[in-house]
Write a protein that holds these residues in place. Structure first.
Motif, PDB file in Angstrom:
ATOM      1  N   GLU A   5       0.848  -1.192   0.000  1.00 49.47           N
ATOM      2  CA  GLU A   5       0.000   0.000   0.000  1.00 49.47           C
ATOM      3  C   GLU A   5       0.887   1.246   0.000  1.00 49.47           C
ATOM      4  O   GLU A   5       2.065   1.189   0.375  1.00 49.47           O
ATOM      5  N   SER A  47      -1.599   4.291   2.895  1.00 48.40           N
ATOM      6  CA  SER A  47      -2.902   3.753   3.268  1.00 48.40           C
ATOM      7  C   SER A  47      -2.659   2.622   4.246  1.00 48.40           C
ATOM      8  O   SER A  47      -1.687   1.862   4.103  1.00 48.40           O
ATOM      9  N   ARG A  53      -3.883   0.234  -2.671  1.00 55.60           N
ATOM     10  CA  ARG A  53      -4.452   1.545  -2.354  1.00 55.60           C
ATOM     11  C   ARG A  53      -3.327   2.572  -2.388  1.00 55.60           C
ATOM     12  O   ARG A  53      -2.173   2.249  -2.126  1.00 55.60           O
TER      13      ARG A  53
END
Length: 316
Positions: free
Chosen positions: A185, A188, A219
């Motif tokens: 990620e 995030s 993300r």
């Protein structure tokens, strides 16, 4: 004051970006909402991650049509979570690909996950009435498979357990670019409620060993260049370890889940408190870390009822 459950209070529309991360490779991102990927081959297109509903998938298709008119032939799903897979029908693809382990998780807990995620994050289920049912793959694999989009080779691999037991990554060798799903990620929070803390760092090591030029993460923003790629891998590693270690110390000395929660907050809030979906993920992450420390290898199934009880105990 009791916090709104999970992300029920998150009603703000996110700004969509569509970044080219390699030749004819695109990352569809939206400020911490689930990302999708686009791989354009000679004759057709592969989509990585379907979004949660056909209506949200249409936003991905709209971006695809800005850069190519080639048909969408494949949808590859990195794992089984509802927000990633339930929009698959919108693409009209002839092949929907998952790992065999991910398919087994659809069979075991797919409906419970759908009910749970719909309750947690209603904004991500815009147009939910158009979902035809659980998404089932047409094609599965165990360790790896290769798809040829004309001359363009795409390797779909399992590099180890991390975000779930069935995680896959999608690697495009001619561009040295990887779509990692939620294993990596960018700014995030990692959702670890179905995760495997002990295995996750080793899986990150295997991703890092590719020495990638770009990553489209699960993300957050597209990661272009080795500095951003390796920075996100190490930040993800730090998040996972910083969540697990305090919870495990509490669990192994016989402490309570609430004590584990407080220990994880003390470690993680200063470093990750401004990450997207941090407050949403934290209770689920602590509960799973506590269980794994007590040798519960298979994550317990999250149901809508279990979600609410856990949230009341920790975030209440």
């Amino acid at each position: 004051m009791t916090k709104a459950f999970a992300s029920q209070g998150d009603l703000t529309e996110k700004k969509i970006t569509f970044d080219e991360v390699g030749r004819d490779l695109w990352a569809f991102t939206a400020e911490g909402d689930p990302n999708s990927g686009v791989i354009i081959g000679d004759d057709s297109v592969m989509i990585v991650e379907a979004q949660a509903t056909p209506r949200l998938a249409a936003k991905v298709i709209e971006k695809v049509r800005e850069v190519t008119d080639k048909p969408i032939s494949h949808v590859v799903l990195t794992h089984y979570h509802a927000v990633r897979v339930l929009g698959a029908s919108a693409y009209g693809a002839s092949q929907i690909v998952m790992s065999e382990a991910a398919r087994a998780m659809v069979a075991e807990r797919g409906q419970e996950d759908w009910d749970s995620e719909f309750q947690r994050f209603p904004r991500l289920f815009e147009g939910h009435e158009s979902i035809p049912g659980l998404t089932w793959p047409t094609t599965t694999f165990n360790d790896r498979m290769t798809v040829y989009l004309g001359r363009r080779r795409v390797d779909i691999m399992r590099l180890g357990r991390a975000h779930t037991a069935g995680d896959a990554v999608i690697y495009v060798p001619d561009a040295n670019v990887m779509f990692t799903g939620d294993i990596v990620e960018d700014h995030s929070a990692c959702y670890c409620g179905d995760g495997h803390f002990h295995d996750w760092p080793g899986t990150l090591d295997r991703i890092r060993a590719f020495d990638l030029d770009a990553i489209a993460p699960g993300r957050g923003g597209a990661l272009i260049g080795s500095d951003r790629v390796n920075g996100a891998i190490e930040a993800t590693r730090d998040f996972v370890r910083s969540t697990y270690r305090p919870a495990a110390r509490v669990a192994l000395r016989g402490g309570t889940l609430r004590e584990a929660w407080e220990a994880v907050r003390a470690e993680c809030d200063p470093k990750f408190g401004d990450y997207a979906i941090y407050e949403h993920c934290l209770p689920f992450n602590v509960a799973r870390a506590y269980d794994e420390a007590l040798d519960i290898d298979t994550p317990r199934i999250w149901t809508a009822e279990r979600d609410l009880a856990m949230w009341a105990a920790l975030q209440g």
